[in-house]
Design a protein around this motif. Structure first.
Motif, mmCIF file in Angstrom:
data_model
loop_
_atom_site.group_PDB
_atom_site.id
_atom_site.type_symbol
_atom_site.label_atom_id
_atom_site.label_comp_id
_atom_site.label_asym_id
_atom_site.label_seq_id
_atom_site.Cartn_x
_atom_site.Cartn_y
_atom_site.Cartn_z
ATOM 1 N N UNK A 1 -4.391 -12.886 5.372
ATOM 2 C CA UNK A 1 -3.272 -13.031 4.227
ATOM 3 C C UNK A 1 -3.985 -13.463 3.472
ATOM 4 N N UNK A 2 -4.262 -14.542 3.075
ATOM 5 C CA UNK A 2 -4.010 -15.680 1.977
ATOM 6 C C UNK A 2 -5.126 -15.768 1.061
ATOM 7 N N UNK A 3 -6.435 -14.578 1.795
ATOM 8 C CA UNK A 3 -8.511 -15.445 1.307
ATOM 9 C C UNK A 3 -8.200 -14.371 0.074
ATOM 10 N N UNK A 4 -9.406 -13.874 -0.468
ATOM 11 C CA UNK A 4 -9.818 -13.272 -1.672
ATOM 12 C C UNK A 4 -9.448 -11.617 -1.371
ATOM 13 N N UNK A 5 -10.451 -11.614 -0.651
ATOM 14 C CA UNK A 5 -10.393 -10.505 0.255
ATOM 15 C C UNK A 5 -9.237 -9.454 0.468
ATOM 16 N N UNK A 6 -8.460 -10.505 1.044
ATOM 17 C CA UNK A 6 -6.925 -9.779 1.079
ATOM 18 C C UNK A 6 -6.358 -9.564 -0.415
ATOM 19 N N UNK A 7 -6.072 -10.246 -1.477
ATOM 20 C CA UNK A 7 -5.710 -10.393 -2.235
ATOM 21 C C UNK A 7 -6.070 -9.394 -2.803
ATOM 22 N N UNK A 8 -7.766 -9.283 -3.000
ATOM 23 C CA UNK A 8 -8.061 -7.403 -3.548
ATOM 24 C C UNK A 8 -7.593 -6.130 -2.977
ATOM 25 N N UNK A 9 -7.328 -6.448 -1.510
ATOM 26 C CA UNK A 9 -7.291 -5.441 -0.665
ATOM 27 C C UNK A 9 -5.238 -4.979 -1.180
ATOM 28 N N UNK A 10 -4.956 -5.736 -1.903
ATOM 29 C CA UNK A 10 -3.930 -5.910 -2.196
ATOM 30 C C UNK A 10 -3.138 -5.344 -3.315
ATOM 31 N N UNK A 11 -4.029 -5.830 -4.793
ATOM 32 C CA UNK A 11 -4.475 -4.882 -5.415
ATOM 33 C C UNK A 11 -4.821 -3.693 -5.491
ATOM 34 N N UNK A 12 -5.894 -2.968 -4.968
ATOM 35 C CA UNK A 12 -6.225 -2.078 -4.460
ATOM 36 C C UNK A 12 -5.071 -0.781 -4.221
ATOM 37 N N UNK A 13 -4.319 -1.151 -2.580
ATOM 38 C CA UNK A 13 -3.553 -1.005 -2.013
ATOM 39 C C UNK A 13 -2.399 -0.506 -3.376
ATOM 40 N N UNK A 14 -2.184 -1.489 -4.423
ATOM 41 C CA UNK A 14 -0.774 -1.401 -5.281
ATOM 42 C C UNK A 14 -1.150 -0.174 -6.122
ATOM 43 N N UNK A 15 -2.888 -0.271 -6.948
ATOM 44 C CA UNK A 15 -3.386 0.384 -8.092
ATOM 45 C C UNK A 15 -2.866 2.026 -6.738
ATOM 46 N N UNK A 16 -3.656 2.200 -6.239
ATOM 47 C CA UNK A 16 -3.461 3.119 -4.980
ATOM 48 C C UNK A 16 -1.842 3.928 -4.400
ATOM 49 N N UNK A 17 -1.277 2.903 -4.351
ATOM 50 C CA UNK A 17 0.413 3.812 -4.154
ATOM 51 C C UNK A 17 0.930 3.555 -5.044
ATOM 52 N N UNK A 18 1.427 2.781 -6.342
ATOM 53 C CA UNK A 18 2.372 2.580 -7.489
ATOM 54 C C UNK A 18 2.630 1.411 -6.969
ATOM 55 N N UNK A 19 3.982 1.224 -8.760
ATOM 56 C CA UNK A 19 4.746 0.171 -8.778
ATOM 57 C C UNK A 19 5.974 -0.140 -7.827
ATOM 58 N N UNK A 20 6.251 1.697 -6.924
ATOM 59 C CA UNK A 20 6.861 1.972 -6.761
ATOM 60 C C UNK A 20 7.015 1.450 -4.398
ATOM 61 N N UNK A 21 5.767 1.116 -5.191
ATOM 62 C CA UNK A 21 5.894 0.843 -3.069
ATOM 63 C C UNK A 21 5.707 -0.458 -3.264
ATOM 64 N N UNK A 22 6.293 -0.973 -2.114
ATOM 65 C CA UNK A 22 6.149 -2.354 -1.662
ATOM 66 C C UNK A 22 4.543 -3.194 -1.102
ATOM 67 N N UNK A 23 3.866 -3.270 -1.094
ATOM 68 C CA UNK A 23 2.682 -3.603 -0.413
ATOM 69 C C UNK A 23 3.252 -4.241 0.480
ATOM 70 N N UNK A 24 2.861 -4.897 1.516
ATOM 71 C CA UNK A 24 3.080 -6.275 2.501
ATOM 72 C C UNK A 24 1.544 -6.628 2.882
ATOM 73 N N UNK A 25 1.382 -7.525 3.338
ATOM 74 C CA UNK A 25 0.226 -8.251 3.847
ATOM 75 C C UNK A 25 0.459 -8.263 5.315
#
Length: 151
Positions: A123-147
């Motif tokens: 969960x702490x690596x660069x690929x996972x951080x990029x995944x978190x950003x993509x998920x937040x854009x994909x689902x919007x600011x009202x959806x909590x993203x958890x890795x």
């Protein structure tokens, strides 16, 4: 028919029945985990897309992302996505498709009404951080993203 021929025929029938049962079990969709509305699983040499999206364009973007991730092997993409106007919104289908391309063996995304959980190796690596950003854009600011760490 002699006894040996009957035995061979019964053996062939048993093998055919076992093969048919295996094919049926392997092609049945897995039940969504804990009421996930959208699930994506990266496994083996394939990607499973399951749940519902609001429109065919989102469905197509996900299938194309999965196909690209697999080097064009469309037959390795399992698409059990339903197009349903009542499905949860995807704010940016292109970002979700990018996540599908970024994903690695074993990753597992579950989207619920107010949160999305992505199980990853680290969960702490660069690929996972990029995944978190993509998920937040994909689902919007009202959806909590958890890795979370893969089990």
């Amino acid at each position: 028919m002699n006894r040996k021929t009957r035995l061979i025929a019964l053996l062939i029938i048993a093998v055919a029945a076992a093969g048919a049962a295996w094919v049926f079990a392997a092609t049945r969709p897995a039940p969504p985990a804990r009421n996930a509305v959208l699930e994506i699983r990266w496994h083996g040499n394939g990607i499973i897309l399951q749940g519902a999206v609001r429109d065919a364009a989102a469905q197509q973007a996900l299938v194309e992302g999965a196909t690209a991730r697999l080097g064009g092997e469309a037959d390795q993409v399992v698409d059990w996505l339903d197009v349903a106007p009542a499905a949860l919104p995807i704010a940016d289908a292109a970002s979700l498709a990018s996540l599908v391309r970024l994903g690695q063996e074993g990753w597992h995304l579950q989207r619920h009404a107010t949160e999305a959980r992505l199980a990853v190796q680290s969960p702490g690596d660069e690929r996972s951080a990029q995944a978190r950003q993509l998920l937040q854009r994909a689902f919007g600011p009202d959806v909590t993203i958890r890795l979370i760490l893969l089990p």
